[in-house]
Design a protein around this motif. Structure first.
Motif, PDB file in Angstrom:
ATOM      1  N   ASN A  21       0.824  -1.215   0.000  1.00 24.53           N
ATOM      2  CA  ASN A  21       0.000   0.000   0.000  1.00 24.53           C
ATOM      3  C   ASN A  21       0.854   1.260   0.000  1.00 24.53           C
ATOM      4  O   ASN A  21       0.556   2.229  -0.714  1.00 24.53           O
ATOM      5  CB  ASN A  21      -0.919  -0.005   1.228  1.00 24.53           C
ATOM      6  CG  ASN A  21      -2.155  -0.862   1.037  1.00 24.53           C
ATOM      7  OD1 ASN A  21      -3.108  -0.463   0.388  1.00 24.53           O
ATOM      8  ND2 ASN A  21      -2.137  -2.065   1.613  1.00 24.53           N
ATOM      9  N   ALA A  22       1.926   1.260   0.776  1.00 18.78           N
ATOM     10  CA  ALA A  22       2.778   2.447   0.860  1.00 18.78           C
ATOM     11  C   ALA A  22       3.490   2.710  -0.467  1.00 18.78           C
ATOM     12  O   ALA A  22       3.580   3.862  -0.921  1.00 18.78           O
ATOM     13  CB  ALA A  22       3.798   2.272   1.991  1.00 18.78           C
ATOM     14  N   LEU A  23       3.998   1.653  -1.104  1.00 17.45           N
ATOM     15  CA  LEU A  23       4.722   1.835  -2.358  1.00 17.45           C
ATOM     16  C   LEU A  23       3.796   2.263  -3.491  1.00 17.45           C
ATOM     17  O   LEU A  23       4.182   3.070  -4.356  1.00 17.45           O
ATOM     18  CB  LEU A  23       5.437   0.536  -2.737  1.00 17.45           C
ATOM     19  CG  LEU A  23       6.629   0.134  -1.860  1.00 17.45           C
ATOM     20  CD1 LEU A  23       7.213  -1.192  -2.332  1.00 17.45           C
ATOM     21  CD2 LEU A  23       7.708   1.222  -1.843  1.00 17.45           C
ATOM     22  N   ILE A  24       2.579   1.761  -3.497  1.00 22.10           N
ATOM     23  CA  ILE A  24       1.611   2.182  -4.519  1.00 22.10           C
ATOM     24  C   ILE A  24       1.320   3.674  -4.387  1.00 22.10           C
ATOM     25  O   ILE A  24       1.228   4.397  -5.389  1.00 22.10           O
ATOM     26  CB  ILE A  24       0.319   1.350  -4.410  1.00 22.10           C
ATOM     27  CG1 ILE A  24       0.563  -0.065  -4.919  1.00 22.10           C
ATOM     28  CG2 ILE A  24      -0.823   2.003  -5.183  1.00 22.10           C
ATOM     29  CD1 ILE A  24      -0.589  -1.012  -4.697  1.00 22.10           C
ATOM     30  N   ARG A  25       1.195   4.147  -3.149  1.00 19.06           N
ATOM     31  CA  ARG A  25       0.971   5.583  -2.929  1.00 19.06           C
ATOM     32  C   ARG A  25       2.143   6.411  -3.442  1.00 19.06           C
ATOM     33  O   ARG A  25       1.980   7.585  -3.778  1.00 19.06           O
ATOM     34  CB  ARG A  25       0.751   5.859  -1.437  1.00 19.06           C
ATOM     35  CG  ARG A  25      -0.612   5.418  -0.915  1.00 19.06           C
ATOM     36  CD  ARG A  25      -0.670   5.501   0.604  1.00 19.06           C
ATOM     37  NE  ARG A  25      -0.405   6.842   1.095  1.00 19.06           N
ATOM     38  CZ  ARG A  25      -1.323   7.769   1.312  1.00 19.06           C
ATOM     39  NH1 ARG A  25      -2.595   7.511   1.049  1.00 19.06           N
ATOM     40  NH2 ARG A  25      -0.988   8.956   1.780  1.00 19.06           N
ATOM     41  N   SER A  26       3.331   5.787  -3.505  1.00 19.61           N
ATOM     42  CA  SER A  26       4.512   6.493  -3.995  1.00 19.61           C
ATOM     43  C   SER A  26       4.639   6.461  -5.509  1.00 19.61           C
ATOM     44  O   SER A  26       5.562   7.068  -6.069  1.00 19.61           O
ATOM     45  CB  SER A  26       5.773   5.886  -3.381  1.00 19.61           C
ATOM     46  OG  SER A  26       5.816   6.110  -1.994  1.00 19.61           O
ATOM     47  N   GLY A  27       3.748   5.724  -6.155  1.00 16.64           N
ATOM     48  CA  GLY A  27       3.758   5.684  -7.610  1.00 16.64           C
ATOM     49  C   GLY A  27       4.508   4.514  -8.213  1.00 16.64           C
ATOM     50  O   GLY A  27       4.654   4.433  -9.440  1.00 16.64           O
ATOM     51  N   LEU A  28       4.983   3.587  -7.377  1.00 20.22           N
ATOM     52  CA  LEU A  28       5.719   2.442  -7.889  1.00 20.22           C
ATOM     53  C   LEU A  28       4.749   1.390  -8.423  1.00 20.22           C
ATOM     54  O   LEU A  28       3.631   1.242  -7.926  1.00 20.22           O
ATOM     55  CB  LEU A  28       6.556   1.834  -6.753  1.00 20.22           C
ATOM     56  CG  LEU A  28       7.886   1.178  -7.115  1.00 20.22           C
ATOM     57  CD1 LEU A  28       8.824   2.198  -7.750  1.00 20.22           C
ATOM     58  CD2 LEU A  28       8.536   0.580  -5.874  1.00 20.22           C
ATOM     59  N   SER A  29       5.182   0.646  -9.434  1.00 19.31           N
ATOM     60  CA  SER A  29       4.422  -0.502  -9.917  1.00 19.31           C
ATOM     61  C   SER A  29       4.714  -1.676  -8.985  1.00 19.31           C
ATOM     62  O   SER A  29       5.871  -2.110  -8.851  1.00 19.31           O
ATOM     63  CB  SER A  29       4.837  -0.852 -11.347  1.00 19.31           C
ATOM     64  OG  SER A  29       4.210  -2.047 -11.772  1.00 19.31           O
ATOM     65  N   VAL A  30       3.682  -2.206  -8.326  1.00 24.52           N
ATOM     66  CA  VAL A  30       3.877  -3.182  -7.249  1.00 24.52           C
ATOM     67  C   VAL A  30       3.071  -4.450  -7.525  1.00 24.52           C
ATOM     68  O   VAL A  30       1.915  -4.393  -7.952  1.00 24.52           O
ATOM     69  CB  VAL A  30       3.437  -2.598  -5.888  1.00 24.52           C
ATOM     70  CG1 VAL A  30       3.547  -3.643  -4.783  1.00 24.52           C
ATOM     71  CG2 VAL A  30       4.266  -1.368  -5.546  1.00 24.52           C
ATOM     72  N   SER A  31       3.697  -5.593  -7.249  1.00 27.44           N
ATOM     73  CA  SER A  31       3.005  -6.881  -7.242  1.00 27.44           C
ATOM     74  C   SER A  31       3.346  -7.585  -5.941  1.00 27.44           C
ATOM     75  O   SER A  31       4.513  -7.624  -5.543  1.00 27.44           O
ATOM     76  CB  SER A  31       3.443  -7.758  -8.425  1.00 27.44           C
ATOM     77  OG  SER A  31       3.046  -7.180  -9.654  1.00 27.44           O
ATOM     78  N   LEU A  32       2.318  -8.131  -5.274  1.00 28.44           N
ATOM     79  CA  LEU A  32       2.524  -8.872  -4.036  1.00 28.44           C
ATOM     80  C   LEU A  32       2.161 -10.331  -4.284  1.00 28.44           C
ATOM     81  O   LEU A  32       1.060 -10.629  -4.759  1.00 28.44           O
ATOM     82  CB  LEU A  32       1.681  -8.297  -2.899  1.00 28.44           C
ATOM     83  CG  LEU A  32       1.980  -8.818  -1.491  1.00 28.44           C
ATOM     84  CD1 LEU A  32       1.577  -7.791  -0.437  1.00 28.44           C
ATOM     85  CD2 LEU A  32       1.261 -10.132  -1.189  1.00 28.44           C
ATOM     86  N   TYR A  33       3.087 -11.234  -3.938  1.00 26.79           N
ATOM     87  CA  TYR A  33       2.885 -12.654  -4.186  1.00 26.79           C
ATOM     88  C   TYR A  33       2.745 -13.398  -2.853  1.00 26.79           C
ATOM     89  O   TYR A  33       3.650 -13.396  -2.021  1.00 26.79           O
ATOM     90  CB  TYR A  33       4.060 -13.222  -4.984  1.00 26.79           C
ATOM     91  CG  TYR A  33       4.172 -12.588  -6.351  1.00 26.79           C
ATOM     92  CD1 TYR A  33       3.312 -12.969  -7.378  1.00 26.79           C
ATOM     93  CD2 TYR A  33       5.095 -11.571  -6.604  1.00 26.79           C
ATOM     94  CE1 TYR A  33       3.386 -12.367  -8.633  1.00 26.79           C
ATOM     95  CE2 TYR A  33       5.176 -10.968  -7.847  1.00 26.79           C
ATOM     96  CZ  TYR A  33       4.317 -11.376  -8.864  1.00 26.79           C
ATOM     97  OH  TYR A  33       4.387 -10.777 -10.098  1.00 26.79           O
ATOM     98  N   GLU A  34       1.583 -14.028  -2.669  1.00 22.19           N
ATOM     99  CA  GLU A  34       1.259 -14.781  -1.455  1.00 22.19           C
ATOM    100  C   GLU A  34       1.119 -16.254  -1.812  1.00 22.19           C
ATOM    101  O   GLU A  34       0.407 -16.605  -2.744  1.00 22.19           O
ATOM    102  CB  GLU A  34      -0.040 -14.246  -0.844  1.00 22.19           C
ATOM    103  CG  GLU A  34      -0.674 -15.111   0.223  1.00 22.19           C
ATOM    104  CD  GLU A  34       0.254 -15.430   1.381  1.00 22.19           C
ATOM    105  OE1 GLU A  34       0.201 -16.567   1.861  1.00 22.19           O
ATOM    106  OE2 GLU A  34       1.026 -14.533   1.792  1.00 22.19           O
ATOM    107  N   ARG A  35       1.800 -17.126  -1.059  1.00 23.39           N
ATOM    108  CA  ARG A  35       1.799 -18.548  -1.387  1.00 23.39           C
ATOM    109  C   ARG A  35       0.443 -19.221  -1.128  1.00 23.39           C
ATOM    110  O   ARG A  35       0.100 -20.189  -1.802  1.00 23.39           O
ATOM    111  CB  ARG A  35       2.903 -19.262  -0.596  1.00 23.39           C
ATOM    112  CG  ARG A  35       2.714 -19.229   0.895  1.00 23.39           C
ATOM    113  CD  ARG A  35       3.917 -19.802   1.624  1.00 23.39           C
ATOM    114  NE  ARG A  35       4.136 -21.201   1.285  1.00 23.39           N
ATOM    115  CZ  ARG A  35       5.203 -21.891   1.671  1.00 23.39           C
ATOM    116  NH1 ARG A  35       6.157 -21.297   2.379  1.00 23.39           N
ATOM    117  NH2 ARG A  35       5.321 -23.160   1.352  1.00 23.39           N
TER     118      ARG A  35
END
Length: 420
Positions: A21-35
């Motif tokens: 959430n914090a990185l998205i607010r900074s404008g970064l392209s983010v992917s979170l991978y959960e097993r």
């Protein structure tokens, strides 16, 4: 100059979700991978969300939602092994008046729901993705997944391992890492819904807005969490080995019940742990060993890959800071990337320098608290029963709380409204 424009977060725990959430607010392209294929509502049950966890979450936009999730503690009380109150303190209520944030109980599943909702809306949270390999070069990092026939490798600029104490990222990237250390203590951890309907539990242990502790054969702790009548209790005990586990759920439940029955014989029948255990559904009872990691002093990153939360500073639960430290990590890492205009090397260097001493102190404090509070030495028991209430009722505790939970919380000071 190595710039991060895309990031992959490995692990969808509290720290990983906060970071996304914090990185998205900074404008970064983010992917979170959960097993896991989905989040299990009972996983983790409840936790103590302290001001240094709430403030960063409020800072990144969750203030209004948090108020609905946190059940505030205003009082602390210590009971004896017969369930009688031996000491009380209004210290937690004073924290609220002075700092504007409480120490409180939160249902982990509700906190997860709050944090994952924006990520699911942005289609950047990917379930059933177990990372099995990471390869980095001068231009990026390639992630490979277990189901490689359906899940193609992913290429990103930056990877953050937020995958817990048994981290795959640590195993693959950080050579010669010591395994987690068993504390020689296990814990029973139970959740009870609609606590006010369970009149068989004495009113002392279930006091509203109160954190209850008992130090005798280990530690007993109880509190309400969330705002729908949920109640958490936990009890630690010394052991030379962690509990046996099995993929067979029925066997595990049977073994847990056998171990619980043996454990309960350590306490007088008047101790509230008997009442709590009697009304806890087997599906809501957890039983596990307590581990921590030796604090790594060789840096938390290798090139484009860094660590966060329990992956680099797993702590014992006695200070109630595990999730709160991971939340702090997430906000700190984001601010370092922003400060250095997403240049990876200087940002990760500063992140480590800012977080190392604070997290090491918390890990050590938690460990020493466990050694002191759970010691079976009769002299230490007498000292503990006298010293602990005095500390909880002292001005020193207010000063410690102000420093550790507010002043050292890594958000801009102007965002923290501390009344003097």
């Amino acid at each position: 100059m190595t710039i991060a424009r895309s990031a992959a977060i490995i692990g969808g725990g509290i720290g990983g979700l906060t970071l996304a959430n914090a990185l998205i607010r900074s404008g970064l392209s983010v992917s979170l991978y959960e097993r896991a294929s989905h989040y299990t509502p009972t996983s983790g049950a409840a936790l103590s969300l302290q001001p240094n966890g709430q403030i960063p979450l409020a800072y990144i936009g969750f203030k209004d939602s948090l108020q609905k999730l946190v059940y505030p503690f205003y009082h602390w009380q210590m009971i004896d092994e017969h369930g009688k109150v031996r000491s009380t303190s209004p210290c937690f209520g004073e924290y609220v008046q002075r700092f504007g944030y409480c120490i409180g109980g939160t249902i982990r599943a509700e906190l997860v729901d709050m944090l994952k909702a924006p990520l699911e809306q942005n289609h950047c949270l990917h379930y059933s993705h177990k990372v099995i390999d990471l390869q980095q070069d001068a231009h990026g990092v390639t992630l490979s997944f277990e189901n490689h026939h359906e899940q193609k490798p992913v290429r990103v600029d930056l990877v953050i391992g937020a995958d817990g104490i048994h981290s795959t990222v640590v195993e693959k990237i950080f050579s010669a890492t010591e395994p987690p250390i068993y504390s020689k203590e296990n814990i029973f951890y139970g959740m009870i819904d609609n606590i006010d309907e369970h009149t068989s539990i004495g009113p002392i242990a279930t006091q509203k807005n109160t954190l209850t502790q008992c130090f005798s054969k280990g530690e007993f702790i109880s509190y309400r969490a969330g705002n729908q009548g949920q109640f958490m209790w936990a009890a630690t005990y010394p052991s030379n080995t962690p509990p046996l586990t099995s993929s067979d759920a029925e066997w595990t439940h049977t073994n847990n019940q056998r171990e619980l029955n043996r454990f309960l014989t350590l306490f007088p029948s008047t101790h509230p742990v008997h009442q709590c255990a009697a009304v806890t559904d087997q599906q809501r009872l957890l039983h596990f060993g307590l581990f921590y990691r030796k604090h790594r002093s060789d840096g938390w990153h290798r090139g484009r890959i860094c660590l966060l939360g329990d992956a680099c500073h797993a702590t014992l639960p006695y200070a109630g800071q595990g999730a709160n430290m991971a939340i702090e990590d997430a906000v700190t890492l984001t601010s370092c990337l922003e400060k250095h205009q997403f240049q990876i090397e200087p940002a990760l260097d500063e992140y480590y320098k800012k977080r190392f001493a604070r997290t090491k102190r918390v890990v050590n404090i938690s460990r020493y608290m466990g050694l002191f509070c759970h010691s079976q030495n009769s002299l230490l028991h007498v000292i503990r029963q006298s010293l602990y209430p005095k500390l909880m009722n002292s001005n020193a505790m207010i000063k410690i709380a102000e420093k550790e939970l507010f002043q050292n919380c890594p958000v801009p000071m102007e965002f923290k409204k501390i009344k003097t």
